[in-house]
Design a protein around this motif. Structure first.
Motif, mmCIF file in Angstrom:
data_model
loop_
_atom_site.group_PDB
_atom_site.id
_atom_site.type_symbol
_atom_site.label_atom_id
_atom_site.label_comp_id
_atom_site.label_asym_id
_atom_site.label_seq_id
_atom_site.Cartn_x
_atom_site.Cartn_y
_atom_site.Cartn_z
ATOM 1 N N GLU A 620 -2.586 -46.321 76.525
ATOM 2 C CA GLU A 620 -2.000 -45.499 77.581
ATOM 3 C C GLU A 620 -0.588 -45.034 77.240
ATOM 4 O O GLU A 620 -0.223 -43.884 77.462
ATOM 5 C CB GLU A 620 -1.989 -46.287 78.904
ATOM 6 C CG GLU A 620 -2.197 -45.407 80.133
ATOM 7 C CD GLU A 620 -2.530 -46.252 81.344
ATOM 8 O OE1 GLU A 620 -1.880 -47.303 81.522
ATOM 9 O OE2 GLU A 620 -3.432 -45.876 82.099
ATOM 10 N N SER A 621 0.215 -45.949 76.680
ATOM 11 C CA SER A 621 1.610 -45.583 76.381
ATOM 12 C C SER A 621 1.669 -44.528 75.284
ATOM 13 O O SER A 621 2.540 -43.652 75.283
ATOM 14 C CB SER A 621 2.408 -46.822 75.976
ATOM 15 O OG SER A 621 1.872 -47.384 74.802
ATOM 16 N N GLU A 623 -0.647 -42.258 74.794
ATOM 17 C CA GLU A 623 -1.032 -41.014 75.475
ATOM 18 C C GLU A 623 0.140 -40.431 76.244
ATOM 19 O O GLU A 623 0.375 -39.211 76.214
ATOM 20 C CB GLU A 623 -2.203 -41.293 76.426
ATOM 21 C CG GLU A 623 -3.507 -41.625 75.737
ATOM 22 C CD GLU A 623 -4.621 -41.939 76.721
ATOM 23 O OE1 GLU A 623 -5.779 -41.999 76.289
ATOM 24 O OE2 GLU A 623 -4.324 -42.124 77.923
ATOM 25 N N ASP A 624 0.908 -41.302 76.914
ATOM 26 C CA ASP A 624 2.080 -40.824 77.665
ATOM 27 C C ASP A 624 3.121 -40.237 76.721
ATOM 28 O O ASP A 624 3.722 -39.192 77.009
ATOM 29 C CB ASP A 624 2.694 -41.982 78.468
ATOM 30 C CG ASP A 624 1.783 -42.447 79.603
ATOM 31 O OD1 ASP A 624 0.873 -41.672 79.972
ATOM 32 O OD2 ASP A 624 1.970 -43.583 80.084
ATOM 33 N N GLU A 625 3.331 -40.910 75.615
ATOM 34 C CA GLU A 625 4.319 -40.430 74.645
ATOM 35 C C GLU A 625 3.948 -39.043 74.118
ATOM 36 O O GLU A 625 4.805 -38.167 73.961
ATOM 37 C CB GLU A 625 4.409 -41.419 73.487
ATOM 38 C CG GLU A 625 5.354 -40.974 72.376
ATOM 39 C CD GLU A 625 5.055 -41.663 71.055
ATOM 40 O OE1 GLU A 625 5.476 -41.119 70.024
ATOM 41 O OE2 GLU A 625 4.391 -42.712 71.056
ATOM 42 N N THR A 629 -3.559 -35.626 78.308
ATOM 43 C CA THR A 629 -4.318 -35.713 79.552
ATOM 44 C C THR A 629 -5.748 -36.083 79.215
ATOM 45 O O THR A 629 -6.367 -35.481 78.360
ATOM 46 C CB THR A 629 -4.295 -34.378 80.324
ATOM 47 O OG1 THR A 629 -2.925 -34.004 80.563
ATOM 48 C CG2 THR A 629 -5.031 -34.497 81.647
#
Length: 773
Positions: A620-621, A623-625, A629
């Motif tokens: 998840e991190s 993907e956030d970086e 989406t």
């Protein structure tokens, strides 16, 4: 200019002027106090001789070049009194054109002469090898003294040079003079250089090594132009290249694989011959085919000969049998002899080796590539030549000391094109190696398609039939039959045990794929955790510095410092959560793998969406970086039957599905990290139709080239290096290979598809029962 001025010029040498003088046939430069010219100190000779030429062997080759350019048919190098520390000598004789007094004065004695740039061809029409005009300074490298004798047009000139006269003197280079003696003679044209007071010791081994090196320095065709003989004392001498040429032809003619490449007017063509399997020359469609419009390099050709050995050089192996049968005169022994001296890819220009580019000098980075790309052709397995001309490639040239090449645009073009050629050759030989065991088995006569047990029974019957023909008594036949029955029963038991081991090996391989996935996930996780730890360590340093400043000044926290403290604590908390998150994902994956190994029934009810959530949350991190989406799709596409469901539950091995989704997800994140698109997406589409589970994994990353759609599933083919500075993903090109193997174990299919923006991996797994929604 009038005659008076000309006479004035010659009558008054100190009053020279810059006008052109008809009588002198040259322009005199003014010698006024405002004009200067360069001069060389006598010791400069070191820069042209001993310091410019790295080895004595290279110096002797320079003298051979001069002889060959002077149209010599024969060059003899004689070593005498080599056991003496003071009286050893080297004599270099050639039967070339020789030199007159005028030639010596205007050419041999002029350092850096342009003579060879004007006279570019030998009498046989071959391009001259000399180019810098300093070859005769090789004498300075070899010995302190040289006696020059040259005969031309029945005139003999003798000169003695002592290079030590240039040492410890204040004279300039051109102030040191050498006397010459000229007299008529009936001798044939030619030149002899007698080198004395040698600067290094020559042993029998060193002279033998010289013979080997000269065999490399000159291409096969040029040995026919100029015969080179090396002799010691009163020996007859060895003709250089004679033995080597025969060995070269015998080995290369029978190389299992051969490659010929031609770079002509910006186009590269390659053809390969599989001689081991009696094939024919095949033109190769280039994986990286393109016209080198911007390339500066000129035309050249490449010949490569692939000479692999069997494991441990096993004489029973088909490869070793091939060599023993084909190579003359001594089969594998001749091959060993050749490979001990001649491996590598040699760069030749006009038939002269551009040393040191060849041999064990890995100038094409083959060792590095074979480590990064398992199975690539190795330096120790190949002999080859790159052939070009000075006229076609004037920019491919040596530096002033002759021991390296100028690293210009042409040189970089050559390295790039050779990389493509070696890549194509490596791809071909990898496929050839894969097929070799199959072809070997196909050569074994097989009269039945029966099972192993039936084959053993058939063999038993044939043996009994043979035994019955022997002249032995019934009692002996009975004993033989009992022994044979025992052998047959033992063979059957071993067959059954082997089959069980194969089955067990299949289970082990499945676990290996799962563990490999765990390793890949752990590798990515370790990078993320390491980054978070580094951030926290930096934040701790900031906090400690703030604390020390406050204690030192003995004051309370300012509002700004309180705010900064809150930011530091929040960042450290986020990093801590990220580390725990990644570790939890790896622990979960480890737990599932552990349970799958210990479970006899590996099929369980699996919720596809929940399984995907478990995997995606682990990254998840990241993907956030990257600003990724994540999308879900579960509708049934046109052409398929069934009912769509977001919560699709199937009977499946949970760890296999997690491994599939983990590898596909990491693969997409790697591609998206390289993408410059502001909006990055990953879409997972899953559905069940006709007892088959379908998955489509799509991203809008950098995509896959159409020619690589099949290759992406090959192991180690498209691995990337870890770069902690750029946070480039870990990987060695195993992810999609593991996915493919898992899918194939279920009898499924997988393919890669190039999309308008990115790529899509589609897979279908049959005989998967849907148990709920």
């Amino acid at each position: 200019m009038n005659e008076d001025k000309c006479n004035s010029c010659h009558n008054n040498p100190k009053e020279k002027h810059s006008d052109y003088c008809i009588k002198c046939n040259k322009r005199h430069e003014s010698l006024s106090e405002d004009s200067f010219s360069f001069s060389f100190a006598a010791r400069t000779i070191d820069y042209f001789g001993s310091q410019a030429i790295s080895t004595d062997e290279a110096a002797l080759f320079e003298l051979i070049k001069n002889s060959r350019d002077a149209n010599a048919k024969k060059v003899t190098i004689s070593f005498d009194s080599i056991s003496s520390s003071t009286n050893s000598t080297i004599t270099v004789y050639d039967d070339g054109d020789g030199m007159s007094k005028k030639d010596i004065k205007e050419t041999w004695m002029v350092i850096g002469t342009n003579h060879r740039s004007i006279h570019t061809k030998t009498k046989k029409g071959k391009t001259v090898w000399g180019e810098k005009g300093v070859g005769r300074m090789a004498c300075h490298k070899l010995g302190d003294q040289v006696n020059l004798v040259s005969v031309k047009n029945k005139e003999r000139i003798d000169m003695d040079f002592d290079w030590r006269r240039y040492e410890n003197t204040t004279k300039s280079f051109d102030e040191i003079k050498f006397k010459s003696t000229v007299k008529p003679t009936k001798e044939e044209a030619g030149t002899t250089l007698l080198l004395t007071n040698l600067k290094s010791k020559w042993t029998s081994k060193r002279i033998n090594d010289l013979k080997i090196e000269l065999s490399r320095l000159i291409a096969k065709g040029s040995f026919e132009d100029t015969q080179i003989i090396i002799k010691t004392g009163n020996e007859t001498g060895d003709t250089i290249g004679k033995r080597f040429t025969k060995l070269l032809e015998s080995v290369t003619v029978h190389a299992p694989l051969k490659l010929q490449a031609k770079f002509y007017d910006g186009d590269l063509t390659i053809k390969i011959l599989n001689q081991f399997d009696d094939g024919e020359w095949e033109n190769q469609p280039l994986t990286n085919s393109r016209h080198f419009e911007k390339s500066i390099i000129g035309n050249f050709t490449v010949n490569l000969f692939y000479l692999p050995r069997a494991p441990s050089k096993d004489s029973a192996h088909e490869l070793e049998k091939y060599y023993e049968r084909k190579i003359k005169p001594q089969g594998r022994e001749s091959l060993e002899d050749f490979l001990s001296d001649q491996v590598g890819i040699y760069l030749y220009r006009d038939d002269a080796w551009m040393k040191p580019y060849g041999g064990l000098n890995d100038w094409l980075h083959m060792a590095e590539n074979s480590v990064q790309n398992t199975g690539d052709v190795r330096l120790s397995q190949i002999y080859g030549t790159i052939n070009m001309t000075k006229k076609g490639n004037p920019e491919i040239k040596t530096t002033s000391h002759r021991e390296s090449m100028l690293k210009n645009a042409s040189w970089h073009d050559l390295i790039e094109i050779m990389g493509l050629i070696l890549g194509e050759f490596s791809s071909y030989q990898k496929q050839w190696k894969k097929e070799m065991p199959v072809k070997k088995l196909q050569k074994i006569p097989d009269s039945t398609d029966n099972s192993p047990e039936e084959g053993i029974d058939s063999m038993s019957k044939n043996l009994l039939k043979t035994i019955r023909g022997f002249k032995i008594n019934p009692n002996q036949k009975s004993h033989v039959k009992l022994m044979l029955d025992g052998i047959v029963n033992l063979s059957k038991n071993q067959t059954e045990n082997s089959e069980q081991r194969v089955k067990d090996m299949g289970v082990i391989r499945d676990f290996e794929k799962n563990l490999a996935t765990l390793g890949i996930a752990a590798s990515v996780t370790a990078q993320e955790v390491a980054g978070s730890l580094e951030d926290n360590m930096e934040l701790l340093k900031q906090g400690e510095k703030m604390k020390l400043d406050i204690e030192k000044e003995g004051r309370p926290l300012t509002p700004e410092e309180i705010k900064q403290s809150d930011i530091i604590i929040e960042k450290m908390r986020d990093n801590q959560n990220k580390m725990l998150h990644f570790m939890k994902f790896v622990n979960t994956l480890s737990l599932h793998i552990s349970k799958s190994i210990g479970s006899s029934n590996q099929l369980t009810q699996v919720n596809v969406k929940n399984c995907w959530d478990t995997v995606s949350k682990g990254f998840e991190s990241t993907e956030d970086e990257l600003g990724v989406t994540r999308w879900y799709e579960w509708d049934i596409p046109d052409g398929f039957s069934g009912k769509s469901s977001e919560d699709l539950i199937v009977k499946f091995n949970k760890i296999d599905l997690e491994c599939i989704l983990t590898n596909l997800h990491i693969n997409s994140l790697t591609s998206l990290r390289k993408s410059k698109l502001p909006k990055k997406t990953i879409t997972v589409h899953y559905w069940h139709s006709d007892n088959t589970l379908h998955l489509a994994f799509k991203d809008n990353g950098i995509g896959i080239h159409e020619k690589k759609l099949e290759e992406v599933f090959e192991p180690f083919k498209f691995g990337v290096n870890n770069n902690s500075r750029t946070k480039e993903m870990h990987g060695r090109g195993l992810g999609l290979y593991i996915v493919k193997k898992i899918v194939e174990r279920y009898g499924g299919q997988i393919k890669a598809i190039k999309t308008a923006n990115g790529a899509k991996i589609e897979l279908s797994i049959p005989e998967i029962k849907k148990v709920g929604t």
